[in-house]
Design a protein around this motif. Sequence first.
Motif, PDB file in Angstrom:
ATOM      1  N   GLY A 129     -39.070 -18.290  15.044  1.00  0.00           N
ATOM      2  CA  GLY A 129     -39.236 -16.843  15.055  1.00  0.00           C
ATOM      3  C   GLY A 129     -40.575 -16.418  14.470  1.00  0.00           C
ATOM      4  O   GLY A 129     -41.088 -15.351  14.787  1.00  0.00           O
ATOM      5  N   GLY A 167     -37.348 -26.170  15.626  1.00  0.00           N
ATOM      6  CA  GLY A 167     -37.333 -24.719  15.435  1.00  0.00           C
ATOM      7  C   GLY A 167     -36.319 -24.077  16.358  1.00  0.00           C
ATOM      8  O   GLY A 167     -35.884 -24.691  17.347  1.00  0.00           O
ATOM      9  N   GLY A 168     -35.968 -22.826  16.061  1.00  0.00           N
ATOM     10  CA  GLY A 168     -34.906 -22.142  16.789  1.00  0.00           C
ATOM     11  C   GLY A 168     -35.077 -22.124  18.299  1.00  0.00           C
ATOM     12  O   GLY A 168     -34.106 -22.298  19.041  1.00  0.00           O
ATOM     13  N   VAL A 169     -36.319 -21.956  18.792  1.00  0.00           N
ATOM     14  CA  VAL A 169     -36.541 -21.852  20.239  1.00  0.00           C
ATOM     15  C   VAL A 169     -36.345 -23.210  20.932  1.00  0.00           C
ATOM     16  O   VAL A 169     -36.158 -23.276  22.149  1.00  0.00           O
TER      17      VAL A 169
HETATM   18  O1  KG4 Z   1     -36.228 -21.752  13.309  1.00  0.00           O
HETATM   19  P1  KG4 Z   1     -35.489 -20.477  13.338  1.00  0.00           P
HETATM   20  O2  KG4 Z   1     -33.987 -20.519  13.199  1.00  0.00           O
HETATM   21  O3  KG4 Z   1     -36.010 -19.504  12.219  1.00  0.00           O
HETATM   22  C1  KG4 Z   1     -37.369 -19.422  11.909  1.00  0.00           C
HETATM   23  O4  KG4 Z   1     -37.864 -20.323  11.200  1.00  0.00           O
HETATM   24  O5  KG4 Z   1     -37.971 -18.451  12.428  1.00  0.00           O
HETATM   25  O6  KG4 Z   1     -35.870 -19.730  14.696  1.00  0.00           O
HETATM   26  C2  KG4 Z   1     -35.347 -18.476  14.999  1.00  0.00           C
HETATM   27  C3  KG4 Z   1     -35.882 -18.059  16.350  1.00  0.00           C
HETATM   28  C4  KG4 Z   1     -35.511 -16.623  16.706  1.00  0.00           C
HETATM   29  O7  KG4 Z   1     -36.665 -15.963  17.180  1.00  0.00           O
HETATM   30  C5  KG4 Z   1     -34.483 -16.803  17.815  1.00  0.00           C
HETATM   31  O8  KG4 Z   1     -34.452 -15.713  18.719  1.00  0.00           O
HETATM   32  C6  KG4 Z   1     -34.966 -18.065  18.471  1.00  0.00           C
HETATM   33  O9  KG4 Z   1     -35.338 -18.899  17.389  1.00  0.00           O
HETATM   34  N1  KG4 Z   1     -33.928 -18.730  19.276  1.00  0.00           N
HETATM   35  C7  KG4 Z   1     -34.045 -18.956  20.610  1.00  0.00           C
HETATM   36  C8  KG4 Z   1     -32.842 -19.568  21.015  1.00  0.00           C
HETATM   37  N2  KG4 Z   1     -32.042 -19.720  19.918  1.00  0.00           N
HETATM   38  C9  KG4 Z   1     -32.735 -19.205  18.861  1.00  0.00           C
HETATM   39  N3  KG4 Z   1     -35.040 -18.660  21.459  1.00  0.00           N
HETATM   40  C10 KG4 Z   1     -34.878 -18.992  22.758  1.00  0.00           C
HETATM   41  N4  KG4 Z   1     -33.750 -19.577  23.234  1.00  0.00           N
HETATM   42  C11 KG4 Z   1     -32.727 -19.887  22.402  1.00  0.00           C
HETATM   43  N5  KG4 Z   1     -31.619 -20.478  22.888  1.00  0.00           N
END
Ligand code: KG4
Length: 341
Positions: A140, A274-276
């Motif tokens: 994110g 990471g989340g994405v």
């Molecule tokens: O790593 P993370 O949990 O937190 C940070 O360190 O930011 O990443 C969160 C991000 C958010 O922007 C969320 O919308 C994204 O990861 N995310 C995704 C998916 N699952 C979570 N983006 C695209 N597709 C997904 N399936």
Amino acid sequence: MKVLGIETSCDECSAAVVEDGEKILSNIIATQIPFHAPWNGVVPEIASRKHIEWIYAVTKEAIDKAGLDVKDIDAVSVTNRPGLLGSLLVGLTFAKAFSWARGIPFIAVDHMLAHLYAPRLTGLGNDKPEYPFLGLLVSGGHTIICRADNFDEITVLGTTIDDAVGEAFDKVAKFYNFGYPGGSVIDKMSQSGDSSAFNFPMPSLHKGDHRYDVSYSGLKNAVINQLDIFKKKKNAHSNEDIAASFQKTAVNILLRALLNAAEDTGLSTIVAGGGVAANSYLRSCLAQQTHLRCIFPPIELCGDNAAMVAGIGYHYLRRGEQSEFNVTASARVSGFKKKYP
Ligand code: KG4
Ligand code: ZN
């Protein structure tokens, strides 16, 4: 060595126990999603307060679930950078207190390096990457393409020059009222959408010094600017079409920079974190690159979790490194975001 991991950099309050940097004995992730959902985004003040309320119970559950007693914990590893400052300080202060009370070492670690470490945890059926490899860190707050030579040794090749890819998913979902959190909602909606319904532009950022960089503010604005036109022609296209068209372009931007880096460095193993990295379209596009070996953490370890923090912390501690009690938290890490030009 049994390491207690603490992760409170954003809106997940997580504690885990990992043995010898690999074996997950427990990994408790308490999500704050319902508390931030009314605002369609993370509210830093709420996040810090929830961490303060929850951190003790979450840590106790992690130790209990591992079948251990506090006396069995040998060291503490905690995220202290980058992230929301107030949230980071809660976990960091808790970890210091735990370390001091038990007379055991603690180590403060980098959240993004911890994401890159996630696939090295075992007991999850994933294959483990060998160094060196190409890292794709997509969350994110960050979008980083790097060369990794060790768990603590990365060379940043490319970053975003404006928004992070996860941020773009979240903002688009927010403007279109698709739901929260945006990334997983758009991913699901896209599965029933037509990704060729809208033709969103790619940034012209693929040459010279910016060969491995990405940009998302242009795409985000193009999708948001489409909102009025989209509403007027409601019957022509569905929300799912918008979601799928946006997701296709967002992933293509990443792929272009990543494939440039793979070609130029000759590195054929790619580790995503990471989340994405949970995104199903990104996973399927990379699976089609048969000349590359692409390793993704299991979905439950893509987002923020303390197991990755405990896992990477073990390697510093084994080298005899530990943090001092005056170590503080940092919202940013230099080099994790580039400026343009
Ligand atoms: O790593 P993370 O949990 O937190 C940070 O360190 O930011 O990443 C969160 C991000 C958010 O922007 C969320 O919308 C994204 O990861 N995310 C995704 C998916 N699952 C979570 N983006 C695209 N597709 C997904 N399936
Ligand atoms: Zn993260």
